[in-house]
Design a protein around this motif. Structure first.
Motif, PDB file in Angstrom:
ATOM      1  N   THR A   2       0.834   8.310   1.030  1.00  0.00           N
ATOM      2  CA  THR A   2       0.499   7.093   1.784  1.00  0.00           C
ATOM      3  C   THR A   2       1.476   6.948   2.958  1.00  0.00           C
ATOM      4  O   THR A   2       2.103   5.908   3.137  1.00  0.00           O
ATOM      5  CB  THR A   2       0.558   5.844   0.880  1.00  0.00           C
ATOM      6  OG1 THR A   2       1.891   5.725   0.338  1.00  0.00           O
ATOM      7  CG2 THR A   2      -0.441   5.957  -0.258  1.00  0.00           C
ATOM      8  N   ALA A   3       1.616   8.008   3.746  1.00  0.00           N
ATOM      9  CA  ALA A   3       2.625   8.048   4.804  1.00  0.00           C
ATOM     10  C   ALA A   3       2.475   6.906   5.803  1.00  0.00           C
ATOM     11  O   ALA A   3       3.463   6.297   6.213  1.00  0.00           O
ATOM     12  CB  ALA A   3       2.566   9.388   5.531  1.00  0.00           C
ATOM     13  N   ASP A   4       1.257   6.592   6.219  1.00  0.00           N
ATOM     14  CA  ASP A   4       1.066   5.537   7.207  1.00  0.00           C
ATOM     15  C   ASP A   4       1.605   4.206   6.712  1.00  0.00           C
ATOM     16  O   ASP A   4       2.269   3.471   7.459  1.00  0.00           O
ATOM     17  CB  ASP A   4      -0.418   5.404   7.560  1.00  0.00           C
ATOM     18  CG  ASP A   4      -0.929   6.582   8.381  1.00  0.00           C
ATOM     19  OD1 ASP A   4      -0.090   7.320   8.935  1.00  0.00           O
ATOM     20  OD2 ASP A   4      -2.162   6.773   8.453  1.00  0.00           O
ATOM     21  N   ALA A   5       1.326   3.878   5.457  1.00  0.00           N
ATOM     22  CA  ALA A   5       1.803   2.614   4.898  1.00  0.00           C
ATOM     23  C   ALA A   5       3.319   2.629   4.722  1.00  0.00           C
ATOM     24  O   ALA A   5       3.995   1.631   4.972  1.00  0.00           O
ATOM     25  CB  ALA A   5       1.114   2.335   3.558  1.00  0.00           C
ATOM     26  N   CYS A   6       3.860   3.769   4.309  1.00  0.00           N
ATOM     27  CA  CYS A   6       5.296   3.844   4.042  1.00  0.00           C
ATOM     28  C   CYS A   6       6.125   3.898   5.319  1.00  0.00           C
ATOM     29  O   CYS A   6       7.268   3.406   5.345  1.00  0.00           O
ATOM     30  CB  CYS A   6       5.600   5.054   3.169  1.00  0.00           C
ATOM     31  SG  CYS A   6       4.946   4.934   1.481  1.00  0.00           S
TER      32      CYS A   6
ATOM     33  N   GLN B 204       0.813  -1.209   0.000  1.00  0.00           N
ATOM     34  CA  GLN B 204       0.000   0.000   0.000  1.00  0.00           C
ATOM     35  C   GLN B 204       0.851   1.266   0.000  1.00  0.00           C
ATOM     36  O   GLN B 204       0.325   2.371  -0.077  1.00  0.00           O
ATOM     37  CB  GLN B 204      -0.908   0.004   1.229  1.00  0.00           C
ATOM     38  CG  GLN B 204      -1.908  -1.142   1.255  1.00  0.00           C
ATOM     39  CD  GLN B 204      -2.840  -1.093   0.052  1.00  0.00           C
ATOM     40  OE1 GLN B 204      -3.442  -0.057  -0.247  1.00  0.00           O
ATOM     41  NE2 GLN B 204      -2.959  -2.212  -0.652  1.00  0.00           N
ATOM     42  N   CYS B 205       2.174   1.095   0.076  1.00  0.00           N
ATOM     43  CA  CYS B 205       3.081   2.238   0.107  1.00  0.00           C
ATOM     44  C   CYS B 205       3.476   2.643  -1.305  1.00  0.00           C
ATOM     45  O   CYS B 205       3.983   1.826  -2.070  1.00  0.00           O
ATOM     46  CB  CYS B 205       4.330   1.904   0.927  1.00  0.00           C
ATOM     47  SG  CYS B 205       5.636   3.144   0.821  1.00  0.00           S
ATOM     48  N   THR B 206       3.243   3.902  -1.628  1.00  0.00           N
ATOM     49  CA  THR B 206       3.628   4.448  -2.928  1.00  0.00           C
ATOM     50  C   THR B 206       4.363   5.762  -2.709  1.00  0.00           C
ATOM     51  O   THR B 206       3.878   6.643  -1.988  1.00  0.00           O
ATOM     52  CB  THR B 206       2.403   4.701  -3.811  1.00  0.00           C
ATOM     53  OG1 THR B 206       1.721   3.455  -4.037  1.00  0.00           O
ATOM     54  CG2 THR B 206       2.810   5.289  -5.150  1.00  0.00           C
TER      55      THR B 206
END
Length: 274
Positions: free
Chosen positions: A132-136, A114-116
């Motif tokens: 997508t800070a939370d995923a990254c 989910q990180c882009t």
């Protein structure tokens, strides 16, 4: 996950120069040319709408200060691969995946996560951001950071090129071929310092200072280490006040080598603080 080779190499301390014959004239060495002054290769920021997956953007990039490194491979059948690694006081981030247009999609094995990462290109390099800070953030340690400007590295300043130059320098220095050792390290000193991590920059500056001393150019030696003169005059507690422990230990090693080498090259204040 791919990990870039670490560039850290042992600092050449002045004590290594205090062997028999250290500081003695070597008449057959040509020292007519002045040492190069380090300059930044960073260019003015000019917009460029080229897609981040364009073949011309394949290459190595780094932040100022060397805390982040980005690598984009040339397009292949399986797509455009990338890796991004950062360090921050013992913590950092590690990403790898595929570039799709203006986005770098982080992969977990063969699956997209989910990180882009958003890539904005310019003539000086690539700006990295994300929506997508939370995923990254899951790919980072505590206080890990990755957003910022990543500058395109000249061929002489890629991690592999610097590692090769420094190894070549060490071989030539150890064999007392100081003129050739100077030539091996000069391109790194002249063009790569802005994007080197703290310890690597300190290693290059100390090594270059020593070889200039060996070539009877103490002015060049002092110039290479001028960045550390203020800290050399302070005690260790004052130097590292407010630094994270891992950073403090590494920086004290750099300053300690600089203090020894500045004294070797005639800095009276450094001699008084040894």
């Amino acid at each position: 996950m791919h990990h870039r080779p670490r560039l850290r190499t042992t600092l050449l301390l002045a004590s290594a120069c205090l062997q028999a014959g250290c500081g003695q004239p070597k008449p057959d060495i040509d020292v007519a040319s002045a040492p190069p002054t380090p300059t930044s290769f960073i260019q003015a920021d000019t917009s460029d709408t080229t897609s981040a997956s364009h073949p011309t953007l394949a290459g190595a990039y780094a932040t100022e200060g060397g805390w982040g490194r980005l690598s984009i491979e040339a397009p292949a059948v399986e797509g455009v691969r990338f890796t991004l690694e950062t360090e921050n006081a013992g913590n950092g981030c590690n990403f790898s995946g595929q570039v799709r247009g203006r986005r770098a999609v982080v992969y977990e094995g063969a699956m997209a996560s989910q990180c882009t990462l958003d890539l904005t290109s310019s003539r000086r390099g690539i700006a990295v951001s994300t929506s997508t800070a939370d995923a990254c953030n899951a790919y980072c340690g505590h206080n890990g950071s990755y957003r910022g400007d990543y500058l395109r590295l000249p061929a002489a300043c890629t991690p592999d090129a610097i590692a090769h130059a420094r190894e070549r320098f060490k071989q030539l220095y150890d064999s007392k071929d100081y003129a050739q050792a100077n030539q091996a390290l000069a391109p790194v000193y002249r063009g790569c310092l802005p994007t080197l991590p703290m310890v690597d920059e300190g290693g290059v500056r100390n090594d270059y200072a020593l070889v200039r001393h060996k070539l009877h150019d103490n002015a060049g030696c002092l110039e290479a280490l001028d960045k550390y003169r203020a800290d050399v005059a302070r005690n260790d507690e004052g130097i590292v006040d407010g630094m994270a422990p891992t950073v403090a230990e590494e920086y004290l090693a750099v300053v300690g080598a600089a203090r020894t080498n500045l004294a070797l090259c005639g800095d009276r204040r450094a001699s008084a603080n040894r």
